[in-house]
Write a protein that holds these residues in place. Sequence first.
Motif, PDB file in Angstrom:
ATOM      1  N   TYR A 154       3.106   2.175   2.103  1.00  0.00           N
ATOM      2  CA  TYR A 154       3.458   2.752   3.406  1.00  0.00           C
ATOM      3  C   TYR A 154       4.706   2.016   3.913  1.00  0.00           C
ATOM      4  N   VAL A 183      -3.333   5.511   9.137  1.00  0.00           N
ATOM      5  CA  VAL A 183      -2.851   6.196   7.915  1.00  0.00           C
ATOM      6  C   VAL A 183      -4.022   6.239   6.925  1.00  0.00           C
ATOM      7  N   PRO A 184      -4.412   7.442   6.483  1.00  0.00           N
ATOM      8  CA  PRO A 184      -5.628   7.554   5.651  1.00  0.00           C
ATOM      9  C   PRO A 184      -5.645   6.616   4.459  1.00  0.00           C
ATOM     10  N   GLU A 185      -4.530   6.564   3.714  1.00  0.00           N
ATOM     11  CA  GLU A 185      -4.569   5.739   2.488  1.00  0.00           C
ATOM     12  C   GLU A 185      -4.726   4.268   2.851  1.00  0.00           C
ATOM     13  N   VAL A 186      -3.970   3.828   3.895  1.00  0.00           N
ATOM     14  CA  VAL A 186      -4.022   2.400   4.245  1.00  0.00           C
ATOM     15  C   VAL A 186      -5.452   2.032   4.638  1.00  0.00           C
ATOM     16  N   LEU A 207       0.837  -1.212   0.000  1.00  0.00           N
ATOM     17  CA  LEU A 207       0.000   0.000   0.000  1.00  0.00           C
ATOM     18  C   LEU A 207       0.867   1.256   0.000  1.00  0.00           C
ATOM     19  N   ARG A 231      -8.258   3.621   3.945  1.00  0.00           N
ATOM     20  CA  ARG A 231      -9.217   3.785   2.846  1.00  0.00           C
ATOM     21  C   ARG A 231      -9.118   2.623   1.863  1.00  0.00           C
ATOM     22  N   ARG A 232      -7.873   2.152   1.578  1.00  0.00           N
ATOM     23  CA  ARG A 232      -7.735   1.117   0.539  1.00  0.00           C
ATOM     24  C   ARG A 232      -7.990  -0.278   1.077  1.00  0.00           C
TER      25      ARG A 232
END
Lengths: 169, 164, 298, 568
Positions: free
Chosen positions: D301, D370-373, D299, D375-376
């Motif tokens: 990160y 972590v927003p991206e982690v 992802l 969200r995905r």
Amino acid sequence: MVKKLRFVKLISVARKARTVTRKYPFEGPLITEEFRGEVRLDPKKCIGCGACIIICPPNALTLHDEGDVRVIRYFVGRCIFCGMCAEVCPTNAITITKEFELATLATEQLLRDLVHERVKCRICGKPFLPAKLLKAANDDIPGSDNYIDVCPECRAKLGLKGILEHRMG
Amino acid sequence: MSTVNLSSALKALKRSVWVFHLNSGSCNGCDIEVLDALTPYFDVERFGIKLVASPRHADVVLFTGPITRETLPKVIRALRAMPRPRMVLAIGSCAVGGGIWHDSYSVIGGYPKLEEILKKEGVVIDKVVFVPGCPARPEAIIYGVLVLLGVVEPKSKREVYKVE
Amino acid sequence: MLYISLQVIYVVLAVLIAPVLDSLERKIKAKIHSRIGPPILQTWYDLRKLFNKELVLSRAALPLVLIVLTMLGLCVLTLLAIPAGIPFAFFSGLDIPFLVVLIASIQGLIIAASVVSDNVYAVIGGFREFAIGIVNEVALITAVILIFVSTGLTSFAMLPEAAIRPSYIPVLVLLLTSAYVASGRIPFDIGEAEPELASGILIELSGPALGTALYSILMKRFVCASLSALALVLPLVRLLNPLASFAVFTALTTVMWIIHGIIAVLLGRSRVDIAAKALVLTYSILIISSTALVGVGL
Amino acid sequence: MSEEEGNSGQVVKGSEEAIFLVENLLRKKLSELPVKIYRAAGDSIVVEVPRRYLRDAANAVHNDLDAYVRTCAGCDEREIRGIYAVYHILGLDNYGVNVIIKVAVPENDAKVPTIADIAPGADWCELEFRDLVGIDLTGRPTHRLVLPDDWPDGLHPLRRDVPYGVRPPPVKREEVSLIEIERPGIPVGPYHPALHEPEYFELYVEGETVIDVRYRGFHVHRGIEKLAESKLTYKQIPFIAERICGICGFCHSTCYVMAVEKAAGIEVPERADYIRAIVLEIERIHSHLLWLGVACHILGYDAGFMHTWRIREKIMALAEYLTGSRKTYGINIIGGVRKDINKEKVPKVLEVLDFVEKETKNLADVLLSVPEVKRRLTGTGKLYREEARKLSVVGPVARASGLYRDVRKDYPYLAYKHVSFKVPLYTEGDNLARTLVRVEELFESISIIRQLLDTMPGGDIRVEEYEIESGRVSVASVEAPRGEDVHFLITGEGRPYRWRVRAPTYQNIPALRAMLRDQQLADAPITIASIDPCFSCTDRLVIVEVSGGKVRRVRRINVVKVAGGKVW
């Protein structure tokens, strides 16, 4: 909002953990005293019996009977470092070291040979077993001195002749 | 394509080694130790080593696995895609000696057996280093890279003992 | 005369220290990962090695190399166009529109790169750059134009007024975010997302071609950092003498690069559709608010 | 909970009482079929049924008694009885009892009806014995599953008369594409940064949405079962079993030795059971930390990857301190273990466990914030409960889709009956649920090890003398980090006559198709990684029907033609 920015806490995690890199090769490796590394065969104790060859799962230890010599070849490249050979060796000739820096440019450099002189048969003169193995067998089996240095085929013939004489007696 | 003079390329390579991880059917014990070498305790980036995603970008192939029959054509294709100087670090007892399944029907039997096939296919490999281990510790892999770059002389030598 | 020499020094400086800044960024990233990280000159070592390697190019990747070379040239030109904290216009007369055209053409080049290569990953990587690039280009250009409009500048040669107008704030934020997105760092390095697309567009390049491509990316990041520094330093230009404001500008550029690096470490990679939606949302708010404030004449 | 009549709530799973109960159930359920029912070693019951009644028996056990497909094995028993034999192993989770449906297949007419339509989970293992033992399947489309592409037809390696070192010359097979796909097929693999092993997913996309998946694995088929049946001995096989997978190797070697001990009736000292359970849980901790790191890396990160593996390093060093090697522990031997966990090592273990628990707790909530982690992971790679049940998925993938399956609870083994632990259960079935299941399991493992260390009895750690009678059948299973690992064993002279390994990922890969369909391309790597695939355990190919339910016979698809581009 605070919950949204919690990922910044990573900085505090990193600061608490500080730099943990172990500067190998300048500093020592991250190794414990139980590590099983390269195996070493001690020429003085080895009697060439081949027990380690039978148990070795990847056939890293192989036995070659060439001419009047028996070679016990240890190919470090195929060894899986399980330590079973050290466990089965009757004379504890195999010790497990901590050596792991084994990289080489050619696989020949990863071969370790133990060359045993093979005793020639008293009757037919054909070399058959290493001297030390015969001596060890002799010590174990009482009263086997007179035909210890006879190869299996001749010994069989001797035995057969003995029975015939006995029966024909 | 363009001929590159190998000596200057090798000298330039001492401080920046881009590695490509090629698993030819390994049990992934060594592959995890390869990844482990990137992590904080070993941090190979301090030597300028970087894991790259395509053989086009790579200098050294971290070769693991005994080369199963199915991966053979793809391994050759990946090696051919690399620009020269093209070097291989064969990691683990599978890559060096075929491992515990060295004589199985479905396995070629390690990098030494692949070398003959590569010669037939006309894929030139400039330098090979063999790193035994099952799995090879991250430090053993780092030691292998140092031997590959010529920074360290290999300690392991062939030995023959005569038993009297 | 002083101004020209300062501007040239600035560009020479940029060409030399961009790779050093990159390795510094990698070093800081390593520290946050609690490890040591590469030496300071690592990116130079990488570039030196790449230029010594054999050039393996598939027929389809040739035009890509051309694009990369033109990109490099454009980035250096843009650095010349950006006033290095001094009231000086290299392309006098057409300075602002010329800067806008240069920035637009850099973005355009990346989008062109996506169409060229035939490797499946490069095609997908290119389309992703295309999507993010379009959204971001609009924002970046409006931001650059609005900066000059809100500080009443019609040419770089003039001294911007010292007073900071309230309308400057949204413009500043707009520029800083779009510069960050343009620098292609996580969470927006989607076109080159290494774990998914095996480094997208760059997958076909090797050796010297790859070296130039990486170097041009570094130069693009330097342009983004200096644009952000320009937005921050403009209100101060009038207060300081040229030399001081030049020093502040260069210092700010490096600081912005480091800040970009730290932000990249803390975040994960976004997905192209989420990223595009998020960017469109934030940019529209910022653009509307800043144009409204500027329109009202605040 | 399943609605099968006579809930076994009160019966202790896997106990004599449970086995007796199941035996009666089987006799009642299969009364009208000409079957022979008898006890095999340990907690398994054999149901011998003639070939033409196989489907009815399978239907009765799988659907009426709500059994899960564990595995099936083909065996060449021509030397003994002049027949081929097919064993379908179905597990009754509620009773902790295995039901082995055995079918004799005549030598000259080597065919057996399929049960894949009744129990979809058996789809792959049927194709495997068709490839390896040459017992054909009727009533379903078939294709090559395990053997390499250039392997000649008609040569079946697991037949007794085929030597293990046979190397037939490659056979060129033309790549026929029967699917007209004009959309680009994205090759993910065999060498792809997100996959640390050579497997090969081909994703058919419309724009960025995946409309279909084609998987071609088997790059890691090493012929382990053939080596174990023809070259290696009982004592050597634990070491090849440990190398089936480089992450969960100890599960395989434990499963093998338990299968042999169960078949031969060897009484293993209790201390050895405790040591094996402790090392199994240490392996689970290292495997879950490893997975968490790789998921973060995919992802984007990388900080997550670096820090989880920093914590994991302590566990690897602990494993080396207890067993002598970082990963291939090598302490499992038939009859017990080779290395003892003596008194002075215990404080070190507890210290490392405390460190890991504290660090992982606060790192886990940083990762998930972590927003991206976040969200995905949410909502991607969804697997619904019915689909999961139909495919008999195992491990965290099952527990994240609402199936309460854990071998440590269902088929109790080693020292797990002496410890109490919670099995995390989620119902969303998306990537986030699978992540949370693994994180919670990690903390449960830490508490299990602490309990085991407290109540570990004294005594010796292995039995030296034992007798292994040939011809006995046994099934052993272990809860590996990725799910249920099942070994089926028929003992032979000096080495097993047949040893079948069914690794957990084997059951989870078919579920990938359901998870990947209509998802974003960018989520493919994380969804593939979310089942924590271990291809060196699995190595199978699956054919995917094209969307829209039309079944097409598919041969290898020439990627270059479809994608129009050159794959390097």
